[in-house]
Design a protein around this motif. Structure first.
Motif, PDB file in Angstrom:
ATOM      1  N   TRP A   1     109.282  33.730  66.164  1.00  0.00           N
ATOM      2  CA  TRP A   1     109.375  32.286  65.945  1.00  0.00           C
ATOM      3  C   TRP A   1     109.517  31.899  64.481  1.00  0.00           C
ATOM      4  O   TRP A   1     110.275  30.990  64.164  1.00  0.00           O
ATOM      5  CB  TRP A   1     108.193  31.559  66.590  1.00  0.00           C
TER       6      TRP A   1
ATOM      7  N   LYS B   1     112.720  29.922  63.034  1.00  0.00           N
ATOM      8  CA  LYS B   1     112.556  28.669  62.300  1.00  0.00           C
ATOM      9  C   LYS B   1     113.230  28.760  60.932  1.00  0.00           C
ATOM     10  O   LYS B   1     113.974  27.857  60.538  1.00  0.00           O
ATOM     11  CB  LYS B   1     111.066  28.350  62.139  1.00  0.00           C
TER      12      LYS B   1
ATOM     13  N   TYR C   1     109.659  19.907  64.022  1.00  0.00           N
ATOM     14  CA  TYR C   1     109.157  20.599  65.213  1.00  0.00           C
ATOM     15  C   TYR C   1     107.831  21.275  64.869  1.00  0.00           C
ATOM     16  O   TYR C   1     107.657  21.831  63.784  1.00  0.00           O
ATOM     17  CB  TYR C   1     110.117  21.679  65.696  1.00  0.00           C
TER      18      TYR C   1
ATOM     19  N   TRP D   1     108.500  25.854  68.026  1.00  0.00           N
ATOM     20  CA  TRP D   1     109.292  27.010  67.577  1.00  0.00           C
ATOM     21  C   TRP D   1     108.934  28.250  68.397  1.00  0.00           C
ATOM     22  O   TRP D   1     109.816  29.042  68.756  1.00  0.00           O
ATOM     23  CB  TRP D   1     109.087  27.258  66.080  1.00  0.00           C
TER      24      TRP D   1
END
Length: 160
Positions: free
Chosen positions: A12, A16, A40, A45
């Motif tokens: 993640w 990102k 976000y 994410w």
């Protein structure tokens, strides 16, 4: 050599990082803005990286560092939408972009999708040439880019 693979939840932070880098590098090429994506949550994410949602993300890695990204989203017509395509500037002109699109094509074929669709601004000549070299053809379909409605994008398709 770059290795392309689907993201897992553990990816993640790299997802990102590269997605935000893409949005900074090419702010008028995507349907989402850098500001909205930067807002976000980490959990969002994580969900994206884990595939919890309609989009599946694929990253191209050199070692532990992502150098390219693409995603796909199926639609109700059994077509696959290619989104979020980007490679880092130092990867442009290498096989990285072709490898990323190749993963999407393989998925489309394996899952029985009839075609792969994408949106591109015809003024983005480098992207247009790349997609045409990948076998995509323009369709007579236009729409405003969600993040920049003054930009019209045209649909391209690849028959799986």
């Amino acid at each position: 050599m770059t290795i392309c693979r689907y993201t897992t939840e553990e990816d993640w932070e790299e997802l990102k990082r590269i997605r935000l880098a893409a949005l900074l590098d090419a702010p008028t090429a995507f349907g989402v803005s850098h500001a909205s994506a930067a807002a976000y949550t980490d959990e969002a994410w994580r969900d994206r990286a884990a595939g919890r949602g309609p989009a599946r993300y694929i990253l191209a890695f050199e070692g532990d560092t992502a150098v390219g990204i693409v995603a796909h989203v199926p639609d109700a017509n059994r077509e696959l939408n290619l989104i979020a395509m980007w490679v880092s500037p130092r990867q442009r002109g290498t096989p990285t972009a072709s490898r990323l699109v190749g993963v999407v094509k393989a998925h489309g074929k394996a899952e029985g999708h009839s075609r792969i669709l994408l949106d591109v601004a015809p003024a983005n000549q480098r992207a247009v040439a790349f997609y045409q070299n990948q076998g995509f053809v323009f369709l007579p379909e236009w729409e405003p880019l969600e993040s920049h409605p003054h930009i019209l994008v045209q649909k391209m398709a690849f028959k799986v």
